[in-house]
Design an enzyme around this catalytic site. Sequence first.
Site, short mmCIF file in Angstrom:
data_model
loop_
_atom_site.label_atom_id
_atom_site.label_comp_id
_atom_site.label_asym_id
_atom_site.label_seq_id
_atom_site.Cartn_x
_atom_site.Cartn_y
_atom_site.Cartn_z
N CYS A 52 0.84 -1.20 0.00
CA CYS A 52 0.00 0.00 0.00
C CYS A 52 0.88 1.25 0.00
O CYS A 52 1.45 1.59 -1.03
CB CYS A 52 -0.98 -0.02 1.17
SG CYS A 52 -2.40 1.02 0.85
N HIS A 99 -3.42 -4.86 0.32
CA HIS A 99 -2.87 -5.40 1.56
C HIS A 99 -2.89 -6.93 1.55
O HIS A 99 -3.79 -7.54 2.12
CB HIS A 99 -3.68 -4.89 2.77
CG HIS A 99 -3.46 -3.44 3.05
ND1 HIS A 99 -2.39 -2.98 3.77
CD2 HIS A 99 -4.17 -2.35 2.68
CE1 HIS A 99 -2.45 -1.66 3.85
NE2 HIS A 99 -3.52 -1.25 3.19
N GLU A 117 -1.28 -8.84 3.28
CA GLU A 117 -1.12 -9.39 4.65
C GLU A 117 -2.45 -9.78 5.29
O GLU A 117 -2.45 -10.46 6.30
CB GLU A 117 -0.35 -8.40 5.53
CG GLU A 117 -1.10 -7.15 5.95
CD GLU A 117 -0.97 -5.98 4.97
OE1 GLU A 117 -0.71 -6.23 3.77
OE2 GLU A 117 -1.16 -4.82 5.39
N1 GLN Z 1 -1.83 6.85 2.94
C1 GLN Z 1 -1.94 6.12 1.73
C2 GLN Z 1 -3.30 6.28 1.08
O1 GLN Z 1 -4.23 6.67 1.72
C3 GLN Z 1 -1.63 4.66 1.93
C4 GLN Z 1 -2.63 3.98 2.80
C5 GLN Z 1 -2.15 2.65 3.33
O2 GLN Z 1 -0.97 2.34 3.29
N2 GLN Z 1 -3.05 1.85 3.87
O3 GLN Z 1 -3.46 6.03 -0.08
#
Ligand code: GLN
Length: 534
Positions: free
Chosen positions: A380, A506, A508
């Site tokens: 992410c 994600h 994970e």
């Molecule tokens: N802050 C980034 C976004 O909002 C990444 C979010 C995250 O890593 N969950 O796109």
Amino acid sequence: MKYIFVTGGVVSSLGKGLTSAALGALLEQRGLKVMLQKFDPYLNVDPGTMNPFQHGEVYVLDDGAETDLDLGHYERFTSGPLSRRNNLTSGQVYDSILRKERHGDFLGQTIQVIPHVTNEIKARLDEASKSGCDVVITEIGGTVGDIEGLPFLEAMRQFRLDHGAQDVLFIHVTLVPYLAAAGELKTKPSQQSVAKLREIGIQPDILVCRAEKPISKEMRAKLSLFCNVPVKAVIEERDVEISIYEVPLMLEREHVDELVLAHFGLSHLKQLENGWENVVRILKYPAHTVDIGVVGKYIELQDAYKSVYESLTHGGIANDCVVKIHRIDSETLDREENIQKLAGLDGILVPGGFGSRGIEGKIRAARFARENLIPYFGLCLGMQIATIEFARDVAGMTGANSTEFDEKTAFPVIDIMEDQKDIADKGATMRLGSYECELVPGTLSAAAYATPTIRERHRHRFEFNNKYLEKLTKAGLRIAGKNPQRNLVEIVEVPDHPWFVGVQFHPEFQSKPRKAHPLFREFVKAAIARRKES
Ligand code: GLN
């Protein structure tokens, strides 16, 4: 339908979630269909708006629910799919009641904790009975004695009265502390915690005692006497030595599964398999060891990157390998000597995150991984970081950034998604949950998944900016996966590198000890290869 309620006593952080999940795993081994859920007494509607200091990781489900991290344990230990209906909070209970009240559903009545709040909680339990599973394990968050937990405990008491003891079982997880000065374990806190439960009208059937030393026969007898629990239902759950995946085996040795089955009249169900021994064997006697750095800003917190740490362990298990995790504070990477220390790692992972603190350190880590051919995995935010780094250092876009961190950047290679621009509310408004991604053949990702289309879970507001797609790919960045519906870049890779992958989702949240996520498996494999070379 059978119901198990798990409460906690004495202190928080006893591992109630783990105990519940491990019990779920043992019952699945008997061929039962198990569903786990968590009831949290706090007033937030969901934990999505809490920071990691308050709450640890926010765990995301397929349906986009932002939930308690214990649901992560449930999914890792058992196979039942979970939905937003499996994490109830007081916030949701009151939200629903107040809506009904305004709508006029209770016209003429006074709305009260008993019966309205307790009925709302029981309705959620009744809903679980339509899920088609055999056993529902409900963990009650917080500690017995908390004011806000009372309505939940009261609802459980009523529930057992409604359904009968033969279908409802209470497990109380408690602490039996060791006092070094006295040189012994102490049972008093557990006695008092159970007394508190009995005051409400709940008598636990099983007492799970968390302890750092073995609980003697005499101690068990004492706990049995004072807590009014048969001595065989006094269960010792010691601190694990190697891994949380020992917990199912530990509970099995104490015959918890047999006690539960006997209570429900299901003792005829024999054990079908035991998948946990192999997991623990690998973690105890691995063929390989690797050192992987996780570069984040909550390194002092055990729970902030919970699923990431677990998934690395799973990736290790799939490779007969133990992953030694080094938590690296990205804010310390402004110093050159700290950057150089990364050279000793076999892999570098940058997990998700929000806000600008520590961002430049993460970018330096990604650069170091790319230039020194260290396997890199970005999750992410970690994918956005990799993109920014590539834009700045390879594609010549000096000052490239995400508009999350620099609204005026000349090269907004990561930008807020169009449909996020006008959203004012913070709760449950990100791009959340499971979305499709088409993989590009010939990429590291396609090789890992070995399937053309995947589904992965998301939680973000910002995205790869397609305006820079051509410039970045011309400079060598490889796009390995896209969301077909919205043409969003979901995976970037760096070619001419052993293993450099950044994913907007994600992974994970979909890895299990007995079925590692393909990307974690391949990342660890690449780390092992690097280790062998050096
Ligand atoms: N802050 C980034 C976004 O909002 C990444 C979010 C995250 O890593 N969950 O796109």
